[in-house]
Every structure is written in C-alpha cells, then in structure tokens.
Scaffold this motif. Sequence first.
Motif, PDB file in Angstrom:
ATOM      1  N   PHE A 285     -51.124 104.171 -70.311  1.00 22.39           N
ATOM      2  CA  PHE A 285     -50.484 102.879 -70.569  1.00 22.39           C
ATOM      3  C   PHE A 285     -49.367 102.568 -69.574  1.00 22.39           C
ATOM      4  CE2 PHE A 285     -52.494 103.443 -74.722  1.00 22.39           C
ATOM      5  CZ  PHE A 285     -52.896 102.154 -75.005  1.00 22.39           C
ATOM      6  N   ASN A 286     -49.281 103.331 -68.498  1.00 22.66           N
ATOM      7  CA  ASN A 286     -48.281 103.026 -67.479  1.00 22.66           C
ATOM      8  C   ASN A 286     -48.495 101.626 -66.931  1.00 22.66           C
ATOM      9  OD1 ASN A 286     -47.279 103.062 -64.460  1.00 22.66           O
ATOM     10  ND2 ASN A 286     -46.166 104.690 -65.545  1.00 22.66           N
ATOM     11  N   ASP A 287     -47.409 100.875 -66.773  1.00 20.91           N
ATOM     12  CA  ASP A 287     -47.526  99.480 -66.352  1.00 20.91           C
ATOM     13  C   ASP A 287     -48.153  99.322 -64.972  1.00 20.91           C
ATOM     14  OD1 ASP A 287     -46.266  99.008 -68.693  1.00 20.91           O
ATOM     15  OD2 ASP A 287     -44.335  98.403 -67.848  1.00 20.91           O
ATOM     16  N   GLU A 288     -47.875 100.241 -64.050  1.00 22.17           N
ATOM     17  CA  GLU A 288     -48.274 100.071 -62.662  1.00 22.17           C
ATOM     18  C   GLU A 288     -49.607 100.738 -62.333  1.00 22.17           C
ATOM     19  OE1 GLU A 288     -45.080 101.402 -60.262  1.00 22.17           O
ATOM     20  OE2 GLU A 288     -43.639  99.937 -61.020  1.00 22.17           O
ATOM     21  N   PHE A 289     -49.756 102.003 -62.704  1.00 17.39           N
ATOM     22  CA  PHE A 289     -50.974 102.716 -62.297  1.00 17.39           C
ATOM     23  C   PHE A 289     -51.808 103.212 -63.476  1.00 17.39           C
ATOM     24  CE2 PHE A 289     -47.464 105.782 -62.410  1.00 17.39           C
ATOM     25  CZ  PHE A 289     -47.967 106.748 -63.283  1.00 17.39           C
ATOM     26  N   GLY A 290     -51.474 102.817 -64.688  1.00 16.94           N
ATOM     27  CA  GLY A 290     -52.211 103.281 -65.858  1.00 16.94           C
ATOM     28  C   GLY A 290     -53.624 102.735 -65.915  1.00 16.94           C
ATOM     29  N   ALA A 291     -54.518 103.515 -66.501  1.00 21.93           N
ATOM     30  CA  ALA A 291     -55.928 103.113 -66.562  1.00 21.93           C
ATOM     31  C   ALA A 291     -56.134 101.867 -67.419  1.00 21.93           C
ATOM     32  CB  ALA A 291     -56.760 104.274 -67.105  1.00 21.93           C
ATOM     33  N   ILE A 292     -55.289 101.667 -68.421  1.00 20.16           N
ATOM     34  CA  ILE A 292     -55.475 100.510 -69.299  1.00 20.16           C
ATOM     35  C   ILE A 292     -55.289  99.212 -68.523  1.00 20.16           C
ATOM     36  CG2 ILE A 292     -54.664  99.359 -71.400  1.00 20.16           C
ATOM     37  CD1 ILE A 292     -56.035 102.007 -71.916  1.00 20.16           C
TER      38      ILE A 292
ATOM     39  N   PHE B  23     -59.394  90.641 -67.981  1.00 18.61           N
ATOM     40  CA  PHE B  23     -58.575  89.514 -68.436  1.00 18.61           C
ATOM     41  C   PHE B  23     -57.586  89.015 -67.388  1.00 18.61           C
ATOM     42  CE2 PHE B  23     -59.522  92.354 -72.029  1.00 18.61           C
ATOM     43  CZ  PHE B  23     -60.291  91.499 -72.802  1.00 18.61           C
ATOM     44  N   GLY B  24     -57.460  89.729 -66.272  1.00 19.90           N
ATOM     45  CA  GLY B  24     -56.516  89.320 -65.244  1.00 19.90           C
ATOM     46  C   GLY B  24     -55.070  89.428 -65.678  1.00 19.90           C
ATOM     47  N   LEU B  25     -54.766  90.374 -66.554  1.00 18.48           N
ATOM     48  CA  LEU B  25     -53.420  90.541 -67.095  1.00 18.48           C
ATOM     49  C   LEU B  25     -52.865  91.919 -66.759  1.00 18.48           C
ATOM     50  CD1 LEU B  25     -53.918  89.052 -70.686  1.00 18.48           C
ATOM     51  CD2 LEU B  25     -52.893  87.901 -68.712  1.00 18.48           C
ATOM     52  N   GLU B  26     -51.543  91.988 -66.607  1.00 19.16           N
ATOM     53  CA  GLU B  26     -50.827  93.246 -66.525  1.00 19.16           C
ATOM     54  C   GLU B  26     -49.842  93.283 -67.688  1.00 19.16           C
ATOM     55  OE1 GLU B  26     -48.986  94.151 -62.856  1.00 19.16           O
ATOM     56  OE2 GLU B  26     -50.856  94.308 -61.728  1.00 19.16           O
ATOM     57  N   VAL B  27     -50.196  93.992 -68.714  1.00 20.53           N
ATOM     58  CA  VAL B  27     -49.377  94.034 -69.930  1.00 20.53           C
ATOM     59  C   VAL B  27     -48.230  95.026 -69.731  1.00 20.53           C
ATOM     60  CG1 VAL B  27     -49.374  94.448 -72.411  1.00 20.53           C
ATOM     61  CG2 VAL B  27     -51.410  93.487 -71.300  1.00 20.53           C
ATOM     62  N   PRO B  28     -46.992  94.626 -70.034  1.00 23.80           N
ATOM     63  CA  PRO B  28     -45.846  95.541 -69.875  1.00 23.80           C
ATOM     64  C   PRO B  28     -45.750  96.532 -71.034  1.00 23.80           C
ATOM     65  CG  PRO B  28     -45.081  93.418 -70.686  1.00 23.80           C
ATOM     66  CD  PRO B  28     -46.563  93.273 -70.451  1.00 23.80           C
ATOM     67  N   TRP B  29     -46.662  97.467 -71.052  1.00 22.45           N
ATOM     68  CA  TRP B  29     -46.726  98.414 -72.170  1.00 22.45           C
ATOM     69  C   TRP B  29     -45.446  99.229 -72.322  1.00 22.45           C
ATOM     70  CZ3 TRP B  29     -50.580  97.086 -75.059  1.00 22.45           C
ATOM     71  CH2 TRP B  29     -51.793  96.659 -74.508  1.00 22.45           C
ATOM     72  N   LEU B  30     -44.812  99.607 -71.221  1.00 27.59           N
ATOM     73  CA  LEU B  30     -43.650 100.497 -71.283  1.00 27.59           C
ATOM     74  C   LEU B  30     -42.327  99.780 -71.053  1.00 27.59           C
ATOM     75  CD1 LEU B  30     -44.999 103.626 -69.329  1.00 27.59           C
ATOM     76  CD2 LEU B  30     -45.109 103.122 -71.771  1.00 27.59           C
ATOM     77  N   THR B  31     -42.351  98.513 -70.732  1.00 31.56           N
ATOM     78  CA  THR B  31     -41.109  97.788 -70.432  1.00 31.56           C
ATOM     79  C   THR B  31     -40.799  96.695 -71.444  1.00 31.56           C
ATOM     80  OG1 THR B  31     -42.361  96.354 -68.919  1.00 31.56           O
ATOM     81  CG2 THR B  31     -41.211  98.253 -67.961  1.00 31.56           C
ATOM     82  N   ASP B  32     -41.708  96.373 -72.303  1.00 32.85           N
ATOM     83  CA  ASP B  32     -41.467  95.394 -73.354  1.00 32.85           C
ATOM     84  C   ASP B  32     -41.484  96.119 -74.704  1.00 32.85           C
ATOM     85  OD1 ASP B  32     -42.158  93.432 -75.521  1.00 32.85           O
ATOM     86  OD2 ASP B  32     -42.055  92.040 -73.833  1.00 32.85           O
ATOM     87  N   PRO B  33     -40.385  96.061 -75.475  1.00 31.64           N
ATOM     88  CA  PRO B  33     -40.328  96.821 -76.736  1.00 31.64           C
ATOM     89  C   PRO B  33     -41.457  96.504 -77.698  1.00 31.64           C
ATOM     90  CG  PRO B  33     -38.148  95.996 -76.144  1.00 31.64           C
ATOM     91  CD  PRO B  33     -39.121  95.366 -75.189  1.00 31.64           C
TER      92      PRO B  33
END
Length: 414
Positions: free
Chosen positions: A240-247, A256-266
Amino acid sequence: MALSILFAGLGQIYNRRYFKGILFALFEIAFIITFGEFIGLGLWGIFTLGEIPGVDHSIFLLVYGLLSIILIVFAAVFYIYNVRDAKKQAQAILDGWIPPTFKESLKAGYDKTFPYLLTTPGLLLLIFAVVFPLMFAISLAFTNYNLYNSPPRHLVEWVGFSNFTNLFTNNLWRNTFVSVFSWTIVWTVVATTFQITLGLFLAVLVNDVRVKFKKLIRTILILPWAVPGFVTILIFAAMFNDEFGAINRDIMMPLFGLEVPWLTDPTFTRMVLIFIQTWLGYPFVFALFSGVLQSISNDWYEAADIDGASRWQKFRFITLPHVLFATAPLLIIQYTTNFNNFNIIYLFNEGGPAVQGQNAGGTDILISWVYKLTFDTNNYNMAAAISLIIGLMVSIFAIFQFRRTAAFKEEGKL
C-alpha cells in the motif's frame, strides 16, 4: 495474644509451642535487621522524592518506597497471622487441648504448609513481575516526570491529578486525546466486528452439507493465521505504499488512473488498517466457530425443517445462540485485545500520518500514543496517566461483559 502483639513468637512460647515461637521471633528479628534501614529510606523517599537535586534520585527513591510498601504488607500479613495463631492456641489450651510433640508439630506443619510452599514462588513472581510494575506506572501518573524534569539533575515532584486535568483542559492534550480515543473506539468496534462477522460467515458457509472438500477449504482459509502477523503487516505496508506499492502501481493506476494516498491520508490509512486486521483476525474466529458448529446436533435442524423454519430462522434461533453460548468470553477477549493492538498500528505506518495541532499520528490508538510519549518524547507522566485510563476502561468493559455472559451459563436463558 498480647505477648504476640508485643513481639512475634512470645505468645507461642507462652503457649509452650517453643519451636514455632522461636521461629517467629527469629523471623521478626531478621526482618528488622535486614530491611529496617531500607524501609526507613524507602518511606522517606516515596513521600519526599528527594530533597537535594543532583544527589537524590527521585525515581530510585520511588522504587525503594514501593518496595518498602510491599515489604510492609508482607510483614503485616505475617504479624496478623502470628497474633491470630497465638490467640487460637491459647483458646484451644483453655478448652483442654494438649500441645503436640516436636515431631508431631513438624509433621502437622508440613502437611498444612505444603500447598503454600508450592504456590509461594509463583506468588512472589506475580508480585514483582506484575504488581510492582503496575504500582510504579500508577505512581508516575501523579508526578511531573518528563524529559525536562528528569533526575538526577532535577527532582521529580508529586503533582496530584494535574496530568489528568491537562488531558481535558490543555488544548493540545485535549484535542489529541479526544481524536485518539475516538479512533481507538471506532477501530476496536469496527475491526473486531468485521473479523468476527467474516469468520462466522465463512464457518457457516463451509459447514453447509452441500459444500464439498471441507478440509481443503478450511486449510486454505486458516492459512493467514499460519503466517506471522508482523510479516503480513510489513508486506501489506509495502503493497500500500503510495509511490511504489503494488496496489497503486499495478491496480489503481492501470484500471482507474488513480494514486490513492494510502499512507498519507488518515482516512485511507484507517480503512487499510481495518482491512488488514480483518485479514489477520478472521482465521482464529473461523476455526473457533467451525468447531462449535460441528457440535450442534443435526436433529435440531431437522426438527426446524419439519416446522417449516427458513434458513434465516434456523440461523437465528439455533446456530447463532449456540455459537454465542460457547464463544462469548473469547469474543470479548477479541475486543479487548484489539483495543490495545499495538503491533498492527505501529508496524504498518507507525501511527501516521502526522496531524496538525496534535502530538499523535492520525492512526495512533491509545496504546501506540503511550509508546510514543514514552520512547519518543519522554513524557513519562502523561504516558502513565493515559495508561491508567486505558487499564480502567479495559477492566470495566471486560468485567461488565463477563458478568453479562454469566447469563449464558444456562442455555435456556439465551
């Protein structure tokens, strides 16, 4: 009895129990010689916490004082036993009792004290490994011990309930406490309920008579339990890493063309934590429910079919009551465990991300916040105060729920 109050063992000697009387007297003499000076220092230290900065170490004095209190309690228990024993023997002699011989006394004493001799090491270990640290933590909650007030350069002082007052009056502490406490409750209830619900659903599904290869399916579903929890958490943290995570890289961006801030958004981090805890927790619940479901007699379901009961009615009135009756205490433990589930919170993102205006991370629960206060900022007094609050909440919840489950002892009261 009066003689034993004056000095341990004198009453026994007067009652012609010479060996026991001498033994009691020697014990008191040895206790006074060995611990008398230490107890005096400890009692002075726990009341004053030192008087000369740079010379008196307040924390050491607090430890000496707590140990002195434990020793005094031991001595008081011994002294009460000594007085009651003398009175009991004197009354027995007045009633015509004849004191036994030395050999008979040894045999009777061994028979009576043997269970206590076996349990004494465990009791001492419990006192010094559990009770003493608990007393120390509680004591720190009423002091001003922190990074800027550390001995031996400075003396620690008793501040009463100031630490608890700060939690609700100081803006920084109040905002942080309310935020962390609210998330802790949400985390505990939602994550635990999800893992229990998923475990129950899968157990009922696999237990259905129409399902084949039950052993294989159960083995597959329990596999997450076989992997050490910290390994699973670290793998998910990388995924779930924002930059290089597999998700993000292999799923969210291509589809979906999205980068979800899994680790930077509470908000997203909390969602992931609940998902991970559900993944980690459901195998145990699944295994637990599977065993209970197999113990339910098929005759009950056949009788329900004859009465025209639907699947939902059979689940509600047969399956669910039996499952709760057998597993209620363990399910309560699931909630209390997740309330203090430090591993997943800290290993996944160290309680982050940071939140403006608070001294805790966006996903910190109370226990991880206490850890940071202790080891990162050295706010020992506030950490101890919050720990005391955690202990009270968990204890009250557990006691209340276990008392409620007492009603389940008789199945007819479900």
